[in-house]
Design a protein around this motif. Structure first.
Motif, PDB file in Angstrom:
ATOM      1  N   SER A 128       0.777  -1.185  -0.013  1.00 31.78           N
ATOM      2  CA  SER A 128      -0.040  -0.097  -0.085  1.00 31.78           C
ATOM      3  C   SER A 128       0.724   1.226  -0.094  1.00 31.78           C
ATOM      4  N   ALA A 129       2.102   1.068   0.101  1.00 36.31           N
ATOM      5  CA  ALA A 129       3.066   2.349   0.209  1.00 36.31           C
ATOM      6  C   ALA A 129       2.968   2.963  -1.338  1.00 36.31           C
ATOM      7  N   GLU A 130       3.198   4.404  -1.113  1.00 35.87           N
ATOM      8  CA  GLU A 130       3.101   5.238  -2.249  1.00 35.87           C
ATOM      9  C   GLU A 130       4.480   5.093  -2.958  1.00 35.87           C
ATOM     10  N   PRO A 131       4.423   5.035  -4.537  1.00 32.69           N
ATOM     11  CA  PRO A 131       5.518   4.915  -5.099  1.00 32.69           C
ATOM     12  C   PRO A 131       6.393   5.863  -4.707  1.00 32.69           C
ATOM     13  N   VAL A 132       7.971   5.756  -4.861  1.00 32.25           N
ATOM     14  CA  VAL A 132       8.905   6.633  -4.946  1.00 32.25           C
ATOM     15  C   VAL A 132       9.035   7.501  -5.852  1.00 32.25           C
ATOM     16  N   SER A 133       9.222   8.870  -6.024  1.00 31.45           N
ATOM     17  CA  SER A 133       9.246   9.715  -7.201  1.00 31.45           C
ATOM     18  C   SER A 133      10.867   9.288  -7.948  1.00 31.45           C
ATOM     19  N   ALA A 139      11.512  12.880  -3.900  1.00 29.44           N
ATOM     20  CA  ALA A 139      11.409  11.716  -3.180  1.00 29.44           C
ATOM     21  C   ALA A 139      11.943  12.262  -1.686  1.00 29.44           C
ATOM     22  N   LEU A 140      12.711  13.059  -1.493  1.00 27.14           N
ATOM     23  CA  LEU A 140      12.989  13.537  -0.328  1.00 27.14           C
ATOM     24  C   LEU A 140      11.838  14.489   0.321  1.00 27.14           C
TER      25      LEU A 140
END
Length: 191
Positions: A128-133, A139-140
């Motif tokens: 369920s985690a959001e994807p990392v940019s 992302a930071l």
């Protein structure tokens, strides 16, 4: 006729009431634990805080995996979140028996144990985690937003927390705000 806005205190009290109702009604990941009136409030709140810290650790791992160049910068902050998770874990809780997940791999000097640790990928993010940019700065910022949101939620939950847990949540929330600042500040910049 002038518009009357609610005070900050009434907004915080309302948010604390909603958070407390969600905790007591079992609207968290551990619904059976939160809904069991036999389990003390302190333990239920600790379990919730531990799960939130674990999700934050997963976000750190996902960010470090997506951006290996950031792993060294994230390592001390992630270690701090892991320490918070361990401190929040209660000895009677099922999550206390689990150790904090290992930090993301760091560039290590060539050695047998170091090269094995560097080769091991960090834990994958929760489904369920959001994807990392794909952009490191974004992302930071997303990680800082997660730290800030969790710190604010913990600050709100202070209203219903027993004394010792309230002090711990206040400390952890303060650290979360510092982490958010550090994640969005430029490394090496002078104030």
């Amino acid at each position: 006729m002038p518009t009357i806005l609610p005070s900050r205190r009434s907004l915080l009290a309302g948010a604390a009431g909603i958070a407390g109702a969600a905790l007591l009604s079992g609207c968290s990941d551990g619904g059976s634990l939160a809904a069991d009136p036999e389990i003390p409030l302190d333990r239920r709140m600790r379990e919730t805080a531990v799960r939130e810290s674990e999700r934050l650790l997963e976000r750190y791992d996902a960010t470090a995996a997506a951006h290996p160049a950031l792993a060294e910068r994230l390592a001390p902050l992630r270690a701090s979140v892991a320490a918070h998770r361990a401190a929040l874990a209660d000895e009677r809780s099922p999550t206390a028996s689990r150790s904090a997940a290992p930090p993301p791999p760091r560039p290590a000097s060539p050695s047998v144990s170091g090269s094995a640790a560097a080769a091991a990928p960090p834990a994958p993010p929760a489904p369920s985690a959001e994807p990392v940019s794909p952009m490191p700065a974004e992302a930071l910022t997303a990680l800082a937003d997660a730290e800030r949101s969790l710190a604010e939620a913990r600050t709100i939950s202070l209203a219903g927390a027993p004394g010792e847990l309230a002090r711990m949540l206040a400390s952890v929330a303060a650290c979360g705000h510092v982490h958010a600042y550090l994640l969005t500040s430029t490394p090496g910049a002078q104030s």
